[in-house]
Design an enzyme around this catalytic site. Structure first.
Site, PDB file in Angstrom:
ATOM      1  N   HIS A 128       0.792  -1.377  -0.005  1.00  0.00           N
ATOM      2  CA  HIS A 128      -0.058  -0.019   0.180  1.00  0.00           C
ATOM      3  C   HIS A 128       0.952   1.289   0.106  1.00  0.00           C
ATOM      4  O   HIS A 128       2.107   1.141   0.213  1.00  0.00           O
ATOM      5  CB  HIS A 128      -0.964  -0.131   1.186  1.00  0.00           C
ATOM      6  CG  HIS A 128      -0.296   0.356   2.327  1.00  0.00           C
ATOM      7  ND1 HIS A 128      -0.164   1.686   2.913  1.00  0.00           N
ATOM      8  CD2 HIS A 128       0.296  -0.221   3.305  1.00  0.00           C
ATOM      9  CE1 HIS A 128       0.354   1.623   3.963  1.00  0.00           C
ATOM     10  NE2 HIS A 128       0.862   0.536   4.445  1.00  0.00           N
ATOM     11  N   CYS A 129       0.186   2.373  -0.170  1.00  0.00           N
ATOM     12  CA  CYS A 129       0.678   3.695  -0.001  1.00  0.00           C
ATOM     13  C   CYS A 129      -0.602   4.559   0.428  1.00  0.00           C
ATOM     14  O   CYS A 129      -1.336   4.055   0.956  1.00  0.00           O
ATOM     15  CB  CYS A 129       1.251   4.294  -1.377  1.00  0.00           C
ATOM     16  SG  CYS A 129       0.338   4.289  -2.902  1.00  0.00           S
ATOM     17  N   ALA A 130      -0.837   5.717  -0.020  1.00  0.00           N
ATOM     18  CA  ALA A 130      -1.750   6.746   0.616  1.00  0.00           C
ATOM     19  C   ALA A 130      -2.935   6.274  -0.137  1.00  0.00           C
ATOM     20  O   ALA A 130      -4.065   5.886   0.556  1.00  0.00           O
ATOM     21  CB  ALA A 130      -1.435   8.081   0.313  1.00  0.00           C
TER      22      ALA A 130
END
Length: 190
Positions: A128-130
């Site tokens: 994931h990231c933002a």
């Protein structure tokens, strides 16, 4: 001199097989245009956003054993070993979602972490990231290219079967370079 000409030809053929950034963006614009907080984009490989990364219970229910955070240390993505506890193997990549950020040094170590997770019996990995469409998507694409020998276009199409993604232009350029280098390497093995 012949070696130089051969190298130029090899470089040209790799470039001709790898679409331009504009052509890649056209492919990214096509098809699925929405995504969930998390989507399975490859067997036991989940791509998602910070909302999902903060929901330890949901991750536990999904059976997530590994987390790769492509926005490690950023305000919205504070994941760490302490946050996930001893049941999850955590790896953080302190990437900024900016075209000028060089994500390429993280392609191979991240691919190795993903591969290590996916070759562990019963393991599932959440990357994931933002928002889950640029930084983390780029690392998943690199994994598919490095370990499964997908071209960049095929990797994009594979992920887009289950999730909308849109790596920024800088990341697309870095992935194009990876694609050309992998093609060059595979041609030299033939």
């Amino acid at each position: 001199m012949a070696d130089h000409a051969s190298a130029v030809c090899d470089s040209h053929s790799a470039q001709s097989q790898t679409p331009s950034v504009k052509e890649l963006e056209d492919i990214l614009h096509s098809g699925k245009t929405s995504c969930n907080h998390v989507d399975e984009v490859w067997p036991n490989l989940f791509l998602g956003d910070m909302f999902m990364s903060h929901d330890r219970y949901a991750l536990w229910k999904m059976g997530i054993t590994h987390v790769l955070n492509a926005a490690h240390g950023k305000m919205c993505c504070k994941g760490s070993h302490d946050f996930y506890g001893t049941t999850v193997d955590y790896n953080g990549v302190p990437a900024n979602d900016l075209p000028g950020f060089d994500l390429s040094p993280y392609f191979y170590p991240s691919a190795q972490f993903i591969h290590g997770a996916l070759t562990s019996p019963g393991a599932k990995i959440f990357v994931h990231c933002a928002v889950g469409v640029s930084r983390s998507a780029s690392l998943v694409l690199a994994y598919l290219m490095i370990y499964h020998h997908f071209s960049l276009v095929d990797a994009i199409k594979k992920v887009k079967e289950n999730r909308w993604i849109f790596p920024n232009r800088g990341f697309l350029k870095q992935l194009r370079t990876l694609d050309m280098n992998l093609q060059k390497h595979s041609h030299s093995l033939e």
